[in-house]
Design a protein around this motif. Structure first.
Motif, PDB file in Angstrom:
ATOM      1  N   ALA A  12     -12.751-111.776   6.251  1.00  0.00           N
ATOM      2  CA  ALA A  12     -13.361-112.410   5.079  1.00  0.00           C
ATOM      3  C   ALA A  12     -14.271-113.559   5.488  1.00  0.00           C
ATOM      4  O   ALA A  12     -15.388-113.693   4.958  1.00  0.00           O
ATOM      5  CB  ALA A  12     -12.278-112.894   4.120  1.00  0.00           C
ATOM      6  N   LEU A  13     -13.820-114.366   6.422  1.00  0.00           N
ATOM      7  CA  LEU A  13     -14.647-115.486   6.880  1.00  0.00           C
ATOM      8  C   LEU A  13     -15.913-114.993   7.569  1.00  0.00           C
ATOM      9  O   LEU A  13     -17.004-115.531   7.341  1.00  0.00           O
ATOM     10  CB  LEU A  13     -13.838-116.396   7.813  1.00  0.00           C
ATOM     11  N   ARG A  14     -15.785-113.967   8.392  1.00  0.00           N
ATOM     12  CA  ARG A  14     -16.958-113.399   9.064  1.00  0.00           C
ATOM     13  C   ARG A  14     -17.912-112.781   8.036  1.00  0.00           C
ATOM     14  O   ARG A  14     -19.131-112.947   8.132  1.00  0.00           O
ATOM     15  CB  ARG A  14     -16.539-112.368  10.106  1.00  0.00           C
ATOM     16  N   ALA A  15     -17.349-112.063   7.055  1.00  0.00           N
ATOM     17  CA  ALA A  15     -18.180-111.446   6.017  1.00  0.00           C
ATOM     18  C   ALA A  15     -18.895-112.516   5.199  1.00  0.00           C
ATOM     19  O   ALA A  15     -20.064-112.344   4.830  1.00  0.00           O
ATOM     20  CB  ALA A  15     -17.328-110.559   5.116  1.00  0.00           C
ATOM     21  N   ALA A  16     -18.204-113.602   4.912  1.00  0.00           N
ATOM     22  CA  ALA A  16     -18.803-114.697   4.131  1.00  0.00           C
ATOM     23  C   ALA A  16     -19.990-115.314   4.862  1.00  0.00           C
ATOM     24  O   ALA A  16     -20.911-115.841   4.232  1.00  0.00           O
ATOM     25  CB  ALA A  16     -17.754-115.762   3.834  1.00  0.00           C
ATOM     26  N   LYS A  17     -19.975-115.219   6.188  1.00  0.00           N
ATOM     27  CA  LYS A  17     -21.076-115.769   6.992  1.00  0.00           C
ATOM     28  C   LYS A  17     -22.199-114.754   7.203  1.00  0.00           C
ATOM     29  O   LYS A  17     -23.131-115.008   7.950  1.00  0.00           O
ATOM     30  CB  LYS A  17     -20.540-116.252   8.336  1.00  0.00           C
ATOM     31  N   LEU A  26     -13.643-105.110   5.810  1.00  0.00           N
ATOM     32  CA  LEU A  26     -12.844-105.835   4.820  1.00  0.00           C
ATOM     33  C   LEU A  26     -12.663-105.005   3.558  1.00  0.00           C
ATOM     34  O   LEU A  26     -11.553-104.863   3.045  1.00  0.00           O
ATOM     35  CB  LEU A  26     -13.510-107.169   4.478  1.00  0.00           C
ATOM     36  N   LEU A  27     -13.738-104.435   3.053  1.00  0.00           N
ATOM     37  CA  LEU A  27     -13.667-103.633   1.829  1.00  0.00           C
ATOM     38  C   LEU A  27     -12.747-102.424   2.007  1.00  0.00           C
ATOM     39  O   LEU A  27     -11.960-102.105   1.114  1.00  0.00           O
ATOM     40  CB  LEU A  27     -15.064-103.199   1.389  1.00  0.00           C
ATOM     41  N   GLU A  28     -12.825-101.773   3.147  1.00  0.00           N
ATOM     42  CA  GLU A  28     -11.941-100.635   3.420  1.00  0.00           C
ATOM     43  C   GLU A  28     -10.485-101.094   3.499  1.00  0.00           C
ATOM     44  O   GLU A  28      -9.580-100.402   3.032  1.00  0.00           O
ATOM     45  CB  GLU A  28     -12.332 -99.952   4.727  1.00  0.00           C
ATOM     46  N   THR A  29     -10.277-102.248   4.096  1.00  0.00           N
ATOM     47  CA  THR A  29      -8.926-102.772   4.276  1.00  0.00           C
ATOM     48  C   THR A  29      -8.266-103.150   2.957  1.00  0.00           C
ATOM     49  O   THR A  29      -7.095-102.868   2.739  1.00  0.00           O
ATOM     50  CB  THR A  29      -8.963-104.017   5.206  1.00  0.00           C
ATOM     51  N   ILE A  30      -9.024-103.797   2.070  1.00  0.00           N
ATOM     52  CA  ILE A  30      -8.426-104.299   0.831  1.00  0.00           C
ATOM     53  C   ILE A  30      -8.403-103.271  -0.294  1.00  0.00           C
ATOM     54  O   ILE A  30      -7.715-103.467  -1.293  1.00  0.00           O
ATOM     55  CB  ILE A  30      -9.133-105.585   0.346  1.00  0.00           C
ATOM     56  N   ALA A  52     -11.030-101.489 -10.029  1.00  0.00           N
ATOM     57  CA  ALA A  52     -10.969-101.672  -8.575  1.00  0.00           C
ATOM     58  C   ALA A  52     -12.362-101.544  -7.959  1.00  0.00           C
ATOM     59  O   ALA A  52     -12.742-102.340  -7.087  1.00  0.00           O
ATOM     60  CB  ALA A  52     -10.001-100.673  -7.953  1.00  0.00           C
ATOM     61  N   GLN A  53     -13.134-100.559  -8.425  1.00  0.00           N
ATOM     62  CA  GLN A  53     -14.506-100.409  -7.924  1.00  0.00           C
ATOM     63  C   GLN A  53     -15.345-101.631  -8.283  1.00  0.00           C
ATOM     64  O   GLN A  53     -16.121-102.130  -7.463  1.00  0.00           O
ATOM     65  CB  GLN A  53     -15.153 -99.135  -8.489  1.00  0.00           C
ATOM     66  N   VAL A  59     -16.690-108.376  -4.795  1.00  0.00           N
ATOM     67  CA  VAL A  59     -16.364-108.978  -3.496  1.00  0.00           C
ATOM     68  C   VAL A  59     -17.574-108.862  -2.574  1.00  0.00           C
ATOM     69  O   VAL A  59     -17.961-109.834  -1.925  1.00  0.00           O
ATOM     70  CB  VAL A  59     -15.116-108.327  -2.863  1.00  0.00           C
ATOM     71  N   ALA A  60     -18.176-107.674  -2.528  1.00  0.00           N
ATOM     72  CA  ALA A  60     -19.333-107.469  -1.659  1.00  0.00           C
ATOM     73  C   ALA A  60     -20.495-108.390  -2.039  1.00  0.00           C
ATOM     74  O   ALA A  60     -21.166-108.944  -1.164  1.00  0.00           O
ATOM     75  CB  ALA A  60     -19.779-106.005  -1.720  1.00  0.00           C
ATOM     76  N   ARG A  61     -20.700-108.557  -3.333  1.00  0.00           N
ATOM     77  CA  ARG A  61     -21.822-109.389  -3.789  1.00  0.00           C
ATOM     78  C   ARG A  61     -21.548-110.887  -3.683  1.00  0.00           C
ATOM     79  O   ARG A  61     -22.469-111.675  -3.509  1.00  0.00           O
ATOM     80  CB  ARG A  61     -22.154-109.052  -5.242  1.00  0.00           C
ATOM     81  N   LYS A  62     -20.277-111.282  -3.833  1.00  0.00           N
ATOM     82  CA  LYS A  62     -19.953-112.706  -3.914  1.00  0.00           C
ATOM     83  C   LYS A  62     -19.195-113.248  -2.709  1.00  0.00           C
ATOM     84  O   LYS A  62     -18.754-114.392  -2.724  1.00  0.00           O
ATOM     85  CB  LYS A  62     -19.096-112.973  -5.177  1.00  0.00           C
ATOM     86  N   ILE A  63     -19.038-112.438  -1.651  1.00  0.00           N
ATOM     87  CA  ILE A  63     -18.250-112.889  -0.498  1.00  0.00           C
ATOM     88  C   ILE A  63     -18.829-114.166   0.106  1.00  0.00           C
ATOM     89  O   ILE A  63     -18.104-114.991   0.633  1.00  0.00           O
ATOM     90  CB  ILE A  63     -18.114-111.774   0.576  1.00  0.00           C
TER      91      ILE A  63
END
Length: 184
Positions: A12-17, A26-30, A52-53, A59-63
């Motif tokens: 999540a931290l890496r994705a946020a950056k 992350l998306l696959e994991t959660i 869920a979708q 999440v993808a747009r606001k990470i």
């Protein structure tokens, strides 16, 4: 390789950056956890899947707004709750606007067919009413009573003292209790 809570936090931290590979992982994991959590709110599996979708898309747009001040799972809980509540509002509005075009199975009131589903519908209704009346009380109630987070984590997430959190939670529970027991 199974992901641990720590590795999910790191993703999540890496994705946020801006790390797109981390975001995809992350998306696959959660995904399974998000679907399960949406299912806690929405009694119909198809509706939970749509929520869920929506959650994964949000999440993808606001990470990039995830700052790591609290755990990613805490941030994710609120996204799940908001997307599930939004899906519920959409379904409720659609049902009111076009009652004759909805499949006959959708006309069945889940409160009469499932205690679990009924309690979820009642809770969503209560959260809607609480949000209209006291919006600042919704998050503490969702975090504690639905997501079952610790008081200290909720207080940190909300940026309020522990005593204030407990007061808001008490007030929120007092507000929704009659709505959850009222069958009208």
């Amino acid at each position: 390789m199974p992901h641990t809570a720590d590795s999910t936090e790191e993703l999540a931290l890496r994705a946020a950056k801006g790390d797109s590979e981390a975001l995809n992982t992350l998306l696959e994991t959660i995904r399974p956890d998000v679907l399960r959590r949406c299912g806690r709110f929405l009694p119909c599996r198809e509706d939970a899947e749509e929520a869920a979708q929506d959650t994964l898309l949000r999440v993808a747009r606001k990470i990039n707004t995830f700052e790591g001040r609290s755990r990613f799972s805490t941030w994710l809980y609120m996204v799940v709750a908001n997307c599930s509540r939004q899906k519920y509002r959409e379904l409720k509005r659609r049902s009111a606007e076009q009652p004759d075009t909805i499949e006959p199975t959708r006309h069945v009131d889940p409160r009469t067919t499932s205690v679990i589903a009924g309690s979820r519908i009642d809770l969503l209704e209560a959260l809607e009413r609480l949000e209209q009346k006291h919006p600042h009380l919704v998050a503490p109630l969702v975090y504690r009573d639905i997501c079952q987070l610790e008081y200290s984590e909720i207080a940190q997430r909300e940026g309020i003292p522990l005593g204030t959190l407990k007061s808001r939670l008490h007030q929120a529970r007092r507000e929704v209790r009659p709505w959850l027991t009222d069958n009208s």
